[in-house]
Design a protein around this motif. Structure first.
Motif, PDB file in Angstrom:
ATOM      1  N   ASN A  11      29.450  57.217 142.589  1.00 25.53           N
ATOM      2  CA  ASN A  11      29.614  57.961 143.822  1.00 25.53           C
ATOM      3  C   ASN A  11      30.035  59.380 143.446  1.00 25.53           C
ATOM      4  O   ASN A  11      30.860  59.562 142.559  1.00 25.53           O
ATOM      5  CB  ASN A  11      30.688  57.281 144.676  1.00 25.53           C
ATOM      6  CG  ASN A  11      30.812  57.906 146.030  1.00 25.53           C
ATOM      7  OD1 ASN A  11      30.974  59.111 146.164  1.00 25.53           O
ATOM      8  ND2 ASN A  11      30.750  57.079 147.044  1.00 25.53           N
ATOM      9  N   PRO A  12      29.489  60.395 144.094  1.00 21.89           N
ATOM     10  CA  PRO A  12      29.833  61.776 143.720  1.00 21.89           C
ATOM     11  C   PRO A  12      31.320  62.100 143.733  1.00 21.89           C
ATOM     12  O   PRO A  12      31.774  62.942 142.968  1.00 21.89           O
ATOM     13  CB  PRO A  12      29.087  62.615 144.772  1.00 21.89           C
ATOM     14  CG  PRO A  12      27.922  61.777 145.146  1.00 21.89           C
ATOM     15  CD  PRO A  12      28.434  60.360 145.112  1.00 21.89           C
ATOM     16  N   SER A  13      32.099  61.424 144.563  1.00 20.68           N
ATOM     17  CA  SER A  13      33.530  61.726 144.628  1.00 20.68           C
ATOM     18  C   SER A  13      34.389  60.795 143.780  1.00 20.68           C
ATOM     19  O   SER A  13      35.610  60.820 143.879  1.00 20.68           O
ATOM     20  CB  SER A  13      34.009  61.677 146.085  1.00 20.68           C
ATOM     21  OG  SER A  13      33.838  60.371 146.599  1.00 20.68           O
ATOM     22  N   SER A  14      33.761  59.989 142.936  1.00 19.87           N
ATOM     23  CA  SER A  14      34.516  59.068 142.077  1.00 19.87           C
ATOM     24  C   SER A  14      35.272  59.824 140.989  1.00 19.87           C
ATOM     25  O   SER A  14      35.024  61.001 140.746  1.00 19.87           O
ATOM     26  CB  SER A  14      33.571  58.063 141.441  1.00 19.87           C
ATOM     27  OG  SER A  14      32.996  57.238 142.428  1.00 19.87           O
ATOM     28  N   CYS A  15      36.168  59.133 140.321  1.00 21.48           N
ATOM     29  CA  CYS A  15      37.031  59.720 139.290  1.00 21.48           C
ATOM     30  C   CYS A  15      36.246  60.496 138.238  1.00 21.48           C
ATOM     31  O   CYS A  15      35.194  60.051 137.786  1.00 21.48           O
ATOM     32  CB  CYS A  15      37.831  58.599 138.620  1.00 21.48           C
ATOM     33  SG  CYS A  15      38.924  59.132 137.290  1.00 21.48           S
ATOM     34  N   ARG A  16      36.764  61.639 137.851  1.00 26.36           N
ATOM     35  CA  ARG A  16      36.092  62.464 136.852  1.00 26.36           C
ATOM     36  C   ARG A  16      36.039  61.805 135.474  1.00 26.36           C
ATOM     37  O   ARG A  16      35.170  62.103 134.687  1.00 26.36           O
ATOM     38  CB  ARG A  16      36.729  63.838 136.746  1.00 26.36           C
ATOM     39  CG  ARG A  16      38.033  63.864 135.985  1.00 26.36           C
ATOM     40  CD  ARG A  16      38.502  65.245 135.617  1.00 26.36           C
ATOM     41  NE  ARG A  16      38.530  66.138 136.763  1.00 26.36           N
ATOM     42  CZ  ARG A  16      38.781  67.421 136.685  1.00 26.36           C
ATOM     43  NH1 ARG A  16      39.063  67.966 135.547  1.00 26.36           N
ATOM     44  NH2 ARG A  16      38.789  68.169 137.757  1.00 26.36           N
ATOM     45  N   HIS A  17      36.969  60.890 135.187  1.00 28.02           N
ATOM     46  CA  HIS A  17      37.034  60.287 133.858  1.00 28.02           C
ATOM     47  C   HIS A  17      36.187  59.028 133.719  1.00 28.02           C
ATOM     48  O   HIS A  17      35.497  58.864 132.725  1.00 28.02           O
ATOM     49  CB  HIS A  17      38.480  59.957 133.490  1.00 28.02           C
ATOM     50  CG  HIS A  17      39.349  61.164 133.431  1.00 28.02           C
ATOM     51  ND1 HIS A  17      39.194  62.141 132.480  1.00 28.02           N
ATOM     52  CD2 HIS A  17      40.364  61.555 134.235  1.00 28.02           C
ATOM     53  CE1 HIS A  17      40.092  63.090 132.695  1.00 28.02           C
ATOM     54  NE2 HIS A  17      40.807  62.760 133.741  1.00 28.02           N
ATOM     55  N   CYS A  18      36.266  58.146 134.712  1.00 32.57           N
ATOM     56  CA  CYS A  18      35.624  56.838 134.556  1.00 32.57           C
ATOM     57  C   CYS A  18      34.527  56.557 135.571  1.00 32.57           C
ATOM     58  O   CYS A  18      33.764  55.611 135.400  1.00 32.57           O
ATOM     59  CB  CYS A  18      36.671  55.731 134.612  1.00 32.57           C
ATOM     60  SG  CYS A  18      37.509  55.627 136.209  1.00 32.57           S
ATOM     61  N   GLY A  19      34.442  57.348 136.635  1.00 28.34           N
ATOM     62  CA  GLY A  19      33.415  57.123 137.644  1.00 28.34           C
ATOM     63  C   GLY A  19      33.742  56.043 138.649  1.00 28.34           C
ATOM     64  O   GLY A  19      32.921  55.722 139.499  1.00 28.34           O
ATOM     65  N   TYR A  38      43.633  58.609 139.299  1.00 28.51           N
ATOM     66  CA  TYR A  38      42.432  59.223 139.845  1.00 28.51           C
ATOM     67  C   TYR A  38      42.533  60.744 139.739  1.00 28.51           C
ATOM     68  O   TYR A  38      43.563  61.333 140.055  1.00 28.51           O
ATOM     69  CB  TYR A  38      42.258  58.832 141.315  1.00 28.51           C
ATOM     70  CG  TYR A  38      41.133  59.576 141.991  1.00 28.51           C
ATOM     71  CD1 TYR A  38      39.836  59.126 141.884  1.00 28.51           C
ATOM     72  CD2 TYR A  38      41.380  60.727 142.721  1.00 28.51           C
ATOM     73  CE1 TYR A  38      38.801  59.809 142.489  1.00 28.51           C
ATOM     74  CE2 TYR A  38      40.352  61.416 143.335  1.00 28.51           C
ATOM     75  CZ  TYR A  38      39.066  60.956 143.209  1.00 28.51           C
ATOM     76  OH  TYR A  38      38.045  61.643 143.812  1.00 28.51           O
ATOM     77  N   GLU A  39      41.469  61.352 139.287  1.00 29.50           N
ATOM     78  CA  GLU A  39      41.360  62.809 139.295  1.00 29.50           C
ATOM     79  C   GLU A  39      40.026  63.180 139.915  1.00 29.50           C
ATOM     80  O   GLU A  39      38.995  62.578 139.585  1.00 29.50           O
ATOM     81  CB  GLU A  39      41.460  63.381 137.880  1.00 29.50           C
ATOM     82  CG  GLU A  39      42.859  63.285 137.309  1.00 29.50           C
ATOM     83  CD  GLU A  39      42.995  64.081 136.023  1.00 29.50           C
ATOM     84  OE1 GLU A  39      42.421  65.183 135.930  1.00 29.50           O
ATOM     85  OE2 GLU A  39      43.668  63.584 135.121  1.00 29.50           O
ATOM     86  N   GLU A  40      40.046  64.159 140.801  1.00 31.34           N
ATOM     87  CA  GLU A  40      38.820  64.584 141.461  1.00 31.34           C
ATOM     88  C   GLU A  40      37.812  65.076 140.434  1.00 31.34           C
ATOM     89  O   GLU A  40      38.168  65.736 139.462  1.00 31.34           O
ATOM     90  CB  GLU A  40      39.115  65.689 142.465  1.00 31.34           C
ATOM     91  CG  GLU A  40      39.893  65.206 143.656  1.00 31.34           C
ATOM     92  CD  GLU A  40      40.030  66.276 144.714  1.00 31.34           C
ATOM     93  OE1 GLU A  40      39.271  67.263 144.697  1.00 31.34           O
ATOM     94  OE2 GLU A  40      40.904  66.107 145.562  1.00 31.34           O
ATOM     95  N   PRO A  41      36.535  64.788 140.658  1.00 30.10           N
ATOM     96  CA  PRO A  41      35.502  65.261 139.743  1.00 30.10           C
ATOM     97  C   PRO A  41      35.303  66.771 139.884  1.00 30.10           C
ATOM     98  O   PRO A  41      35.645  67.361 140.907  1.00 30.10           O
ATOM     99  CB  PRO A  41      34.258  64.506 140.192  1.00 30.10           C
ATOM    100  CG  PRO A  41      34.504  64.181 141.620  1.00 30.10           C
ATOM    101  CD  PRO A  41      35.980  63.993 141.744  1.00 30.10           C
ATOM    102  N   THR A  42      34.762  67.369 138.848  1.00 26.54           N
ATOM    103  CA  THR A  42      34.459  68.794 138.907  1.00 26.54           C
ATOM    104  C   THR A  42      33.246  69.010 139.808  1.00 26.54           C
ATOM    105  O   THR A  42      32.499  68.064 140.105  1.00 26.54           O
ATOM    106  CB  THR A  42      34.142  69.349 137.507  1.00 26.54           C
ATOM    107  OG1 THR A  42      32.945  68.714 137.017  1.00 26.54           O
ATOM    108  CG2 THR A  42      35.285  69.114 136.540  1.00 26.54           C
TER     109      THR A  42
END
Length: 58
Positions: A11-19, A38-42
């Motif tokens: 998903n486009p808004s999934s975690c930047r590290h693991c998805g 959780y960290e927002e993706p770039t």
């Protein structure tokens, strides 16, 4: 047996590290690979994920 765990792009808004989605980042976590919140993706990751999802639909 085939691994079907990642048959769809993240998903486009999934975690930047693991998805994984935000809802799967609950504490406490165990193991060295699970020790991030959780960290927002770039913006670049969001765009790449959106394009991957579009390509997977066709």
């Amino acid at each position: 047996m085939a691994d079907n765990s990642k048959k769809h792009p993240a998903n486009p808004s999934s975690c930047r590290h693991c998805g994984n989605p935000r809802s799967e980042h609950t504490y406490p976590r165990s193991g060295p690979m699970d020790c991030h919140g959780y960290e927002e993706p770039t913006e670049r990751q969001i765009l790449a994920r959106m394009l991957a999802r579009r390509a997977a639909r066709t």
